[in-house]
Design a protein around this motif. Structure first.
Motif, short mmCIF file in Angstrom:
data_model
loop_
_atom_site.label_atom_id
_atom_site.label_comp_id
_atom_site.label_asym_id
_atom_site.label_seq_id
_atom_site.Cartn_x
_atom_site.Cartn_y
_atom_site.Cartn_z
N ALA A 84 11.22 4.23 0.28
CA ALA A 84 10.55 2.94 0.34
C ALA A 84 9.14 3.11 0.92
N PHE A 85 8.26 2.23 0.52
CA PHE A 85 6.89 2.29 1.02
C PHE A 85 6.36 0.89 1.21
N SER A 86 5.28 0.80 1.98
CA SER A 86 4.59 -0.48 2.13
C SER A 86 3.09 -0.23 2.12
N ASP A 87 2.39 -1.16 1.51
CA ASP A 87 0.94 -1.11 1.45
C ASP A 87 0.37 -1.96 2.58
N SER A 88 -0.91 -1.80 2.81
CA SER A 88 -1.61 -2.66 3.77
C SER A 88 -2.74 -3.35 3.01
N ASP A 89 -3.44 -4.20 3.70
CA ASP A 89 -4.57 -4.88 3.06
C ASP A 89 -5.65 -3.90 2.63
N PRO A 136 -2.14 7.08 -1.51
CA PRO A 136 -0.76 6.88 -1.06
C PRO A 136 -0.61 5.50 -0.42
N ALA A 137 0.63 5.10 -0.25
CA ALA A 137 0.90 3.84 0.46
C ALA A 137 0.48 3.98 1.92
N ALA A 138 0.32 2.87 2.58
CA ALA A 138 -0.02 2.90 4.00
C ALA A 138 1.10 3.55 4.82
N ARG A 139 2.34 3.28 4.42
CA ARG A 139 3.50 3.86 5.10
C ARG A 139 4.57 4.20 4.07
N ARG A 177 -0.98 1.76 -2.61
CA ARG A 177 -0.46 2.93 -3.31
C ARG A 177 -0.88 2.88 -4.78
N LEU A 178 -1.40 4.00 -5.28
CA LEU A 178 -1.74 4.12 -6.70
C LEU A 178 -1.41 5.54 -7.15
N LEU A 179 -0.38 5.65 -7.96
CA LEU A 179 0.01 6.91 -8.57
C LEU A 179 0.01 6.73 -10.07
N TYR A 180 -0.46 7.74 -10.78
CA TYR A 180 -0.39 7.74 -12.24
C TYR A 180 0.76 8.63 -12.66
N ARG A 181 1.48 8.20 -13.69
CA ARG A 181 2.59 8.98 -14.22
C ARG A 181 2.38 9.13 -15.72
#
Length: 168
Positions: A142-147, A17-20, A151-155
């Protein structure tokens, strides 16, 4: 997609998941249909029009890479299954320009945004979690990643519906 390649089911699988943020909201299209029909049957007639919604052509290097795709929001397959083709995007979408369609789209947006609805399920996919469904209405906050966390989702999208297995 053109009618012969409608997405009827999909799978989402969360690797990371994304960081937030990144929560999803899910609503069964049949429930949306019933709620809209109960509010105003004209909404259903408008959203079943063959030109209710158009996704404009996609251009690449000044040439049309994908033609405009017009179609209904709600349609019924020969097997009796309801299909819903919808996007909440505000750009790259053209709605039929009449009061009934505009009212229907506004009503649908209200249904999807109703934080207190018992029909809208909200949650965030965590690692290893997934969603398998018959093209449920869904959105993602909305989401945000960190270092350190991206976020990695497969569809995966399918042209066939998921059906119950016959009794054995």
């Amino acid at each position: 997609n053109p009618p012969e390649r409608r997405v009827r089911a999909f799978v989402l699988h969360c690797v990371s998941p994304a960081a937030r943020g990144g929560e999803n909201a899910l609503l069964d299209p049949e429930i949306a249909y019933l709620q809209l029909r109960d509010e105003n049957p004209e909404y259903i007639r408008a959203l079943m029009a063959p030109d209710a919604m158009t996704i404009p052509p996609r251009l690449e290097d000044g040439a049309i890479a994908r033609a405009a795709q017009a179609g209904p929001v709600f349609s019924v397959y020969p097997d009796g299954q309801l299909h819903m083709r919808y996007t909440a995007r505000s750009v790259s979408i053209e709605w039929h320009d009449d009061p009934a369609t505009k009212g229907a789209v506004a009503a649908l947006e209200r249904l999807l945004a109703d934080a207190d609805s018992p029909y809208v399920f909200r949650g965030r996919l965590e690692p290893g979690m997934g969603l398998v469904c018959n093209n449920v209405l869904h959105d993602r906050a909305a989401f945000s990643d960190s270092d350190t966390q991206k976020r990695l989702l497969y569809r995966a999208r399918y042209y066939d519906r998921i059906v119950d297995a016959p009794p054995s």
